[in-house]
Each structure stands twice: as C-alpha cells, then as structure tokens.
Design a protein around this motif. Sequence first.
Motif, mmCIF file in Angstrom:
data_model
loop_
_atom_site.group_PDB
_atom_site.id
_atom_site.type_symbol
_atom_site.label_atom_id
_atom_site.label_comp_id
_atom_site.label_asym_id
_atom_site.label_seq_id
_atom_site.Cartn_x
_atom_site.Cartn_y
_atom_site.Cartn_z
ATOM 1 N N ALA A 265 0.832 -1.209 0.000
ATOM 2 C CA ALA A 265 0.000 0.000 0.000
ATOM 3 C C ALA A 265 0.864 1.254 0.000
ATOM 4 O O ALA A 265 0.502 2.273 -0.608
ATOM 5 C CB ALA A 265 -0.932 0.007 1.203
ATOM 6 N N MET B 272 0.515 4.210 -2.696
ATOM 7 C CA MET B 272 0.331 5.614 -2.341
ATOM 8 C C MET B 272 1.402 6.495 -2.976
ATOM 9 O O MET B 272 1.120 7.581 -3.471
ATOM 10 C CB MET B 272 0.356 5.785 -0.817
ATOM 11 N N ARG C 186 -7.589 7.267 2.673
ATOM 12 C CA ARG C 186 -7.031 6.045 3.275
ATOM 13 C C ARG C 186 -7.783 5.675 4.551
ATOM 14 O O ARG C 186 -7.812 4.506 4.929
ATOM 15 C CB ARG C 186 -5.556 6.299 3.589
ATOM 16 N N GLN D 280 -1.699 9.069 9.939
ATOM 17 C CA GLN D 280 -1.904 9.160 8.499
ATOM 18 C C GLN D 280 -1.486 10.518 7.945
ATOM 19 O O GLN D 280 -1.009 10.615 6.815
ATOM 20 C CB GLN D 280 -3.378 8.885 8.166
ATOM 21 N N ALA E 259 -5.012 0.844 -1.554
ATOM 22 C CA ALA E 259 -4.493 1.323 -0.274
ATOM 23 C C ALA E 259 -5.604 1.440 0.762
ATOM 24 O O ALA E 259 -5.378 1.203 1.957
ATOM 25 C CB ALA E 259 -3.799 2.675 -0.460
ATOM 26 N N THR E 260 -6.814 1.807 0.324
ATOM 27 C CA THR E 260 -7.935 1.986 1.245
ATOM 28 C C THR E 260 -8.475 0.649 1.746
ATOM 29 O O THR E 260 -8.606 0.434 2.959
ATOM 30 C CB THR E 260 -9.070 2.776 0.565
ATOM 31 N N SER F 50 -5.627 -0.465 4.470
ATOM 32 C CA SER F 50 -6.208 0.116 5.683
ATOM 33 C C SER F 50 -7.257 -0.799 6.309
ATOM 34 O O SER F 50 -7.053 -1.328 7.396
ATOM 35 C CB SER F 50 -6.826 1.487 5.380
#
Length: 369
Positions: A23, A27, A43, A84, A254-255, A259
């Motif tokens: 991730a 990003m 995110r 974050q 990435a989300t 996450s």
Amino acid sequence: MALNPDKTPTPLLIAPFFLWGTAMVAMKGVIDTTTPLFLATLRLLPAGLLVLIAASILGRKQPQTWKGWAWIGGFALIDGTLFQGFLAEGLQRTGAGLGSVMIDSQPIAVALMARFLFQEVVGPLGWIGLIIGIIGISFLGLPDHWVLELGSRLTTGFSTGHWQLPSFSVPLTAADSFWLMLLERGEWLMLLAALSMAVGTVMIAYVSRHVDPVVATGWHMVIGGIPLLGLSAYTETQQWQSITLPGWFAILYATIFGSAIAYGIFFYLASKGNLTSLSALTFLTPVFALSFSTSLLSENLTGVQWCGVALTLVSIYLVNQRNTISQAFLQILAGPSVMTIIKPFNPELAKAVVAWAASQTPMTPPDNK
C-alpha cells in the motif's frame, strides 16, 4: 498472554505487513497527482466505514459507555489523524521503501512503552536491538554528509587518540534553520508517524478493555479521518482533478487492503497478544516495500541509507526474536558440549552455569487484556 504463532496462522500474521508495504508503494505512485491530506482522508474514512460494516455483519458489539468513546477518540487522534497525516506528508519527501523503513521503526518505541506499561520483558538482546535501531534511524534521518563526517572523526579518534566533535555547518538563518531542515526531510515526518503508530499500538490494549477491537478500529478510522478532511478542504486545492484511472485503483487498493483489512487484522491481534513481538514483525513491511518500490518505482537509496536500512532491520529482528535467541544461547551454554569443557576443570563452576541458565529462562509477559 503472549502471541502464539502456532495458534495464529502464519498468513494471518504476515498479511498486515505485506498489505502495508504494498500500500505504501501504491500511495507513492499516486501522490504526485493528488494532495497528501486528501490522500490520507481517502485512506481512513472509507476504510473505517468498511470495517464498521464488516463488524456489524459479524455481530460485533458497538461502544456502550462514554469511557469507551473517549478511548476511541484518543485512539483516533493519535493513530488516525496524526499517523496518516504525518505519513502522507512524509511520503511526498521520501521514497516508499525508505519511508516504510522509518514507519516500521515503531517497534522500538512499542518495546520501550510495553516494558514500562505492561512489564513485557525486553532482555539484553532487546536492549542491544534498540540501540542498533537508534543508530540505524540516525543513518536514515540525518544528512549523509553528517553521518560520513561523524564516522570520519570517530575513525580518526580511534587511530590517534585525539577526539574532536564534528562541526556540521548548519546555517542559522530563519529560512534554513536546523529544525526546519530536519522537518523538511520526509524521513523525520515518517519517524513522527512511527511514534504515533507506536502509541496507537499500545493504546489498543486499553481500548479493547472497553470496546471490541475491530469496532474500535473502524470508528478510529472514521473519526480520525474527519480532521484530515477538514484540513484538506481548508488548505489544499485540486485534490482529485489530476488523478488518473490507475491512480484511483491504487487509492482503492491502499484503502481496502492497506487500511480496512490490514488494520482490522493487526489491531485484533494486538488486542490478544504480546505487543512487542507482534509489532516487531513489521520488519517484514519494509522488505515488501523496498522490493516493490525498487522494481515498480525504480527508487534507489544511498550507501549510508542502505546501511541504515540494514541496521534497522537487524534491530527489529533482535527485538522480535530476543527470547528465541536467548533461549538457544542458554541451551548451548548449559549443554553437554560446553559442560564437557568446563566440568573437568571446575565442577562447581559447571554446576553454577547450569543453575544460572535455568534461572535466566525468558518469562512470559503478563496478559495485556
């Protein structure tokens, strides 16, 4: 209760760190087409909603007390907003692989906090690992010429016996002051992100006393994302207009994976086991991040930075495996091979060595729940 890898499937233990490493690369690949706070918001907020939906489907209980909500609020500020935010801002100024190494130095801070808060045993190897980690982080975070000059002065001092502190020639102008120069380096923003995550990792042991850890993870992402959304709307422009279709897929990865899934697994395991050992598994994250960033993003590190990476990974390995290594050493020390050498010359010493080795068997840290 110590985390038992025999009871926790290995893929489940490794999954968060693989997802975080990849991730980070995703990003970094999209951050030049968006803004850092907006990316940090994406995110957190959608991922938190996904975790809460999953928790509801699984029948997880929602927070029932104001104390539970208070812990979630603090958790959201530290591990959501600050972590974050620092991560996204730092990623603009450093590579995905190097940034991941800095982020994943957080086991050093976790080990120290868990030692004093939960009486988790660090041991001699653990302390050696922490010292090596500090040196490694310094190699990563300080300018290369500082490290090289310091090394040169130390080498000269050892050879001649004359010691002289290096002069780093830091300009004292307001625009280029010492602290501004350090904070402009992405490595130090990543270090602040690592400290935020370390505090968050320790906090989950307290949060889980009042709230289901999976539910707390979801809410902390939602609540932690709200200040980032406000800051992005107030301070940033053109947040999404330049994002390409591959960029949106990178954000989606990435989300959801970096996450929602990764944090859900990690904080669930953190609420159940030894914080120091679990956190120290993050040495896998920079391995994944460095591998993918080198191959996909063509990122390169300097020689000093590679030394810092190596020292940091050694540090995290020693902290994570300190009990296993210590136990193996004690078994060798009290084993028949060593006793064959010692016993004929000094039987009393051999008996004392065996007794000492038995008394030094690593203890199981107390239950954190």
